[in-house]
Design a protein around this motif. Structure first.
Motif, mmCIF file in Angstrom:
data_model
loop_
_atom_site.group_PDB
_atom_site.id
_atom_site.type_symbol
_atom_site.label_atom_id
_atom_site.label_comp_id
_atom_site.label_asym_id
_atom_site.label_seq_id
_atom_site.Cartn_x
_atom_site.Cartn_y
_atom_site.Cartn_z
ATOM 1 N N THR A 125 -4.129 -3.462 -5.254
ATOM 2 C CA THR A 125 -4.016 -3.249 -3.808
ATOM 3 C C THR A 125 -3.265 -1.973 -3.446
ATOM 4 O OG1 THR A 125 -2.026 -4.645 -3.783
ATOM 5 C CG2 THR A 125 -4.123 -5.714 -3.267
ATOM 6 N N ASN A 126 -2.773 -1.243 -4.432
ATOM 7 C CA ASN A 126 -1.947 -0.053 -4.188
ATOM 8 C C ASN A 126 -2.746 1.036 -3.465
ATOM 9 O OD1 ASN A 126 -0.097 2.032 -4.243
ATOM 10 N ND2 ASN A 126 -0.215 2.349 -6.459
ATOM 11 N N PRO A 127 -2.307 1.448 -2.266
ATOM 12 C CA PRO A 127 -3.061 2.448 -1.499
ATOM 13 C C PRO A 127 -2.712 3.886 -1.856
ATOM 14 C CG PRO A 127 -1.233 1.670 -0.192
ATOM 15 C CD PRO A 127 -1.184 0.889 -1.488
ATOM 16 N N LYS A 132 16.400 9.044 11.301
ATOM 17 C CA LYS A 132 16.210 9.563 9.949
ATOM 18 C C LYS A 132 15.160 8.784 9.157
ATOM 19 C CE LYS A 132 20.920 11.381 9.665
ATOM 20 N NZ LYS A 132 22.203 11.348 8.943
ATOM 21 N N LEU A 133 14.594 7.747 9.744
ATOM 22 C CA LEU A 133 13.648 6.907 9.011
ATOM 23 C C LEU A 133 12.238 7.493 9.027
ATOM 24 C CD1 LEU A 133 16.024 5.019 8.936
ATOM 25 C CD2 LEU A 133 14.535 3.138 9.602
ATOM 26 N N ASN A 134 11.495 7.158 7.993
ATOM 27 C CA ASN A 134 10.095 7.566 7.861
ATOM 28 C C ASN A 134 9.226 6.413 8.357
ATOM 29 O OD1 ASN A 134 7.505 8.200 7.035
ATOM 30 N ND2 ASN A 134 8.059 8.734 4.944
ATOM 31 N N TYR A 135 8.890 6.436 9.639
ATOM 32 C CA TYR A 135 8.161 5.315 10.241
ATOM 33 C C TYR A 135 6.723 5.242 9.752
ATOM 34 C CZ TYR A 135 12.270 4.699 13.093
ATOM 35 O OH TYR A 135 13.565 4.474 13.494
ATOM 36 N N GLU A 136 6.122 6.382 9.484
ATOM 37 C CA GLU A 136 4.776 6.367 8.918
ATOM 38 C C GLU A 136 4.789 5.700 7.547
ATOM 39 O OE1 GLU A 136 1.306 9.553 7.548
ATOM 40 O OE2 GLU A 136 2.856 10.180 8.973
ATOM 41 N N GLY A 137 5.822 5.995 6.761
ATOM 42 C CA GLY A 137 5.970 5.352 5.461
ATOM 43 C C GLY A 137 6.196 3.856 5.587
ATOM 44 N N MET A 138 6.959 3.445 6.597
ATOM 45 C CA MET A 138 7.193 2.018 6.823
ATOM 46 C C MET A 138 5.892 1.298 7.184
ATOM 47 S SD MET A 138 10.788 2.372 8.901
ATOM 48 C CE MET A 138 10.897 0.662 9.393
ATOM 49 N N GLU A 139 5.074 1.945 8.018
ATOM 50 C CA GLU A 139 3.771 1.373 8.359
ATOM 51 C C GLU A 139 2.921 1.200 7.097
ATOM 52 O OE1 GLU A 139 2.549 0.434 11.283
ATOM 53 O OE2 GLU A 139 3.886 1.295 12.792
ATOM 54 N N MET A 140 2.972 2.192 6.223
ATOM 55 C CA MET A 140 2.192 2.151 4.985
ATOM 56 C C MET A 140 2.660 0.995 4.089
ATOM 57 S SD MET A 140 1.640 5.306 2.319
ATOM 58 C CE MET A 140 0.571 5.150 0.883
ATOM 59 N N ILE A 187 9.730 -4.150 9.723
ATOM 60 C CA ILE A 187 8.463 -4.443 9.042
ATOM 61 C C ILE A 187 8.179 -5.942 9.063
ATOM 62 C CG2 ILE A 187 7.205 -4.315 6.860
ATOM 63 C CD1 ILE A 187 8.612 -1.728 6.247
ATOM 64 N N LEU A 188 9.214 -6.768 8.939
ATOM 65 C CA LEU A 188 9.044 -8.222 9.003
ATOM 66 C C LEU A 188 8.387 -8.625 10.332
ATOM 67 C CD1 LEU A 188 11.436 -11.023 7.961
ATOM 68 C CD2 LEU A 188 10.777 -10.914 10.338
ATOM 69 N N LEU A 189 8.880 -8.072 11.444
ATOM 70 C CA LEU A 189 8.319 -8.406 12.751
ATOM 71 C C LEU A 189 6.886 -7.895 12.880
ATOM 72 C CD1 LEU A 189 11.467 -7.689 14.940
ATOM 73 C CD2 LEU A 189 10.510 -9.936 14.395
ATOM 74 N N ARG A 190 6.611 -6.737 12.313
ATOM 75 C CA ARG A 190 5.261 -6.183 12.332
ATOM 76 C C ARG A 190 4.311 -7.086 11.540
ATOM 77 N NH1 ARG A 190 2.204 -2.704 9.142
ATOM 78 N NH2 ARG A 190 0.879 -1.214 10.266
ATOM 79 N N LEU A 191 4.749 -7.583 10.381
ATOM 80 C CA LEU A 191 3.927 -8.488 9.579
ATOM 81 C C LEU A 191 3.680 -9.803 10.306
ATOM 82 C CD1 LEU A 191 5.470 -7.872 6.042
ATOM 83 C CD2 LEU A 191 3.123 -7.363 6.729
ATOM 84 N N ALA A 192 4.699 -10.296 11.006
ATOM 85 C CA ALA A 192 4.542 -11.540 11.764
ATOM 86 C C ALA A 192 3.449 -11.371 12.820
ATOM 87 C CB ALA A 192 5.861 -11.924 12.414
ATOM 88 N N GLN A 193 3.470 -10.235 13.505
ATOM 89 C CA GLN A 193 2.451 -9.958 14.525
ATOM 90 C C GLN A 193 1.053 -9.936 13.916
ATOM 91 O OE1 GLN A 193 3.267 -8.718 18.105
ATOM 92 N NE2 GLN A 193 1.202 -9.556 18.212
ATOM 93 N N LYS A 194 0.916 -9.299 12.750
ATOM 94 C CA LYS A 194 -0.405 -9.129 12.137
ATOM 95 C C LYS A 194 -0.909 -10.411 11.484
ATOM 96 C CE LYS A 194 -0.442 -4.209 11.592
ATOM 97 N NZ LYS A 194 -1.543 -3.319 11.305
ATOM 98 N N LEU A 195 0.003 -11.257 11.004
ATOM 99 C CA LEU A 195 -0.408 -12.468 10.300
ATOM 100 C C LEU A 195 -0.638 -13.647 11.235
ATOM 101 C CD1 LEU A 195 1.928 -12.223 7.188
ATOM 102 C CD2 LEU A 195 -0.571 -12.278 7.129
ATOM 103 N N ARG A 196 -0.237 -13.486 12.477
ATOM 104 C CA ARG A 196 -0.299 -14.628 13.397
ATOM 105 C C ARG A 196 -1.712 -15.183 13.559
ATOM 106 N NH1 ARG A 196 0.885 -13.171 19.399
ATOM 107 N NH2 ARG A 196 -1.161 -12.239 19.004
ATOM 108 N N ASP A 197 -2.703 -14.310 13.628
ATOM 109 C CA ASP A 197 -4.065 -14.774 13.897
ATOM 110 C C ASP A 197 -5.068 -14.326 12.840
ATOM 111 O OD1 ASP A 197 -3.334 -15.962 16.396
ATOM 112 O OD2 ASP A 197 -3.289 -13.955 17.268
ATOM 113 N N TYR A 235 0.570 -2.323 2.938
ATOM 114 C CA TYR A 235 0.454 -2.664 1.515
ATOM 115 C C TYR A 235 0.806 -4.134 1.285
ATOM 116 C CZ TYR A 235 1.405 -2.199 -3.569
ATOM 117 O OH TYR A 235 1.406 -2.333 -4.942
ATOM 118 N N ILE A 236 1.898 -4.578 1.887
ATOM 119 C CA ILE A 236 2.308 -5.979 1.743
ATOM 120 C C ILE A 236 1.238 -6.897 2.323
ATOM 121 C CG2 ILE A 236 4.000 -7.707 2.498
ATOM 122 C CD1 ILE A 236 6.124 -5.475 2.325
#
Length: 408
Positions: free
Chosen positions: A236-238, A284-292, A154-164, A296-297
């Motif tokens: 901000t809670n979705p 075993k991870l919930n990737y859709e939940g991780m995206e959510m 999720i940290l790497l995903r946030l970095a990608q989204k916050l870059r620009d 949110y963050i």
């Protein structure tokens, strides 16, 4: 889940000549699958495999477009320490014989702002087991997909989204080493920051965020570290069922920043039967939940983008009130349960609870003469017993009360 060939291909792409174009499309699942692969042997602090994980994260940060913010113009901040022999002593960061070197990986987005948001997650795990492992059958690779490849993903995903996008703050992204050995990487960074700490606004920590449940229960700790957190988190809670904890002190890296008077939040989706075991695997991870959770963050950060710097507030250290006890039921509590009692999320075979017939899902409402209304009252009740004692336990099982005899 990536197969073995896919993992090897991804590894080649990371270190191959065409990595820059390819890595920008690496998915959350691929990041986690690589970090939690058997080839990294559990990413124990100071091992060659942890360094491979560190270089993977460095390459991902570089290709996302983050600036290096480690030492000497690199993405790495190393720290050397002597392992503790006394669990109650403070770690010593030293050089010399019998030492271990950990490696924080740090990337930065410089928006020329007067405040900086710190986003962190630890990438180390337990290696082949040893201290901290709950696996009783010898050495085995502890892949740590949820703990904590999930947070790094999720940290790497946030970095990608916050870059620009959001430019009201600078952003520091830190993959911490040494968390499993006592929050060592975050401790070292907070005392030896590679950024201007006077600009540090708040810290967001993600540790075990890969197992969001069907009811979308999400635990957030540190909500008392700034007056604004409650309002922002709710606005901000979705659609999460939030379990909020005010304390800034807890068993993860946000604590190191709280102790430096920086507001800090810790996101957590709960423990499970694979915690600190070899079975904590990426499929075993919930990737859709991780995206959510990542979205949110991002909304929380956006809500504060134009706001002034947060006011820090001290909180009660709840760990100081935890009673000491000499016995255990042999259960895993459900830390996300917000009803009355202590809900059992897992039962260990051969331990007192299993022998008494307690089951996963049972809610302990009385232990001995003590009524159990929450985790703290459960621990207080447990602290009254010693090995060899026998007592009664009352549980709520699917709306029906059951009674059993426990022998510690």
């Amino acid at each position: 889940m990536l197969g073995k060939c896919s993992i090897l291909l991804l590894f080649f792409l990371v270190f191959g000549s065409c990595k820059k174009e390819i890595l920008k499309t690496v998915s959350l699942e691929e990041d986690v699958a690589f970090l939690a692969s058997d080839s990294l042997k559990g990413r124990e602090t100071g091992t060659p495999e942890e360094l491979i994980a560190a270089d993977y994260i460095r390459t991902r940060m570089e290709n996302i477009g983050l600036q290096p913010k480690g030492n000497a113009g690199t993405y790495f901040q190393t720290f050397t320490f002597k392992p503790k022999t006394d669990p109650h002593s403070e770690v010593q960061f030293v050089n010399g014989d019998s030492t271990i070197t950990g490696t924080n990986v740090i990337g930065y987005i410089d928006n020329k702002a007067d405040k900086t948001v710190i986003i962190g997650a630890h990438y180390d795990h337990l290696g082949m087991g040893g201290e901290g492992s709950l696996y009783a059958e010898g050495e085995a690779i502890h892949n740590g997909a949820d703990d904590n490849a999930s947070g790094v993903g999720i940290l790497l995903r946030l970095a990608q989204k916050l870059r620009d996008t959001l430019t009201g703050s600078n952003y520091t992204f830190i993959a911490f080493s040494g968390e499993e050995m006592g929050l060592l990487g975050s401790n070292y960074f907070s005392k030896n920051p590679t950024i201007d700490f006077t600009k540090a606004n708040y810290m967001i920590n993600m540790d075990m965020v890969g197992r969001l449940r069907e009811n979308k229960t999400l635990s957030i700790s540190g909500t008392g570290t700034a007056p604004v957190w409650g309002q922002v988190l709710n606005a901000t809670n979705p659609g999460f069922k939030l379990v909020l904890n005010a304390s800034g002190v807890g068993p993860s890296d946000h604590t190191s920043f709280y102790l430096q008077n920086i507001p800090a939040l810790h996101f957590f989706t709960g423990q499970h039967k694979d915690y600190h075991k070899p079975s904590d695997d990426s499929e075993k991870l919930n990737y859709e939940g991780m995206e959510m959770i990542g979205d949110y963050i991002l909304e929380i950060i956006a809500e504060l983008d134009d706001a002034s710097k947060l006011s820090f507030r001290t909180t009660k250290n709840e760990s100081e009130d935890v009673p000491r006890f000499k016995v255990a039921l042999g259960v895993m509590p459900d830390y996300l349960f917000d009803g009355k009692g202590m809900r059992i999320d897992g039962v260990t075979e051969g331990r007192p609870a299993a022998k008494a017939g307690l089951l996963k899902g049972d809610v302990v409402i009385q232990l001995g003469d003590s009524t159990v209304v929450d985790m703290m009252s459960y621990m207080r009740a447990l602290s009254a017993f010693e090995e060899g004692d026998t007592t009664q336990v009352r549980v709520n099982r699917n709306g029906e009360q059951k009674k059993a005899t426990i022998t510690f």
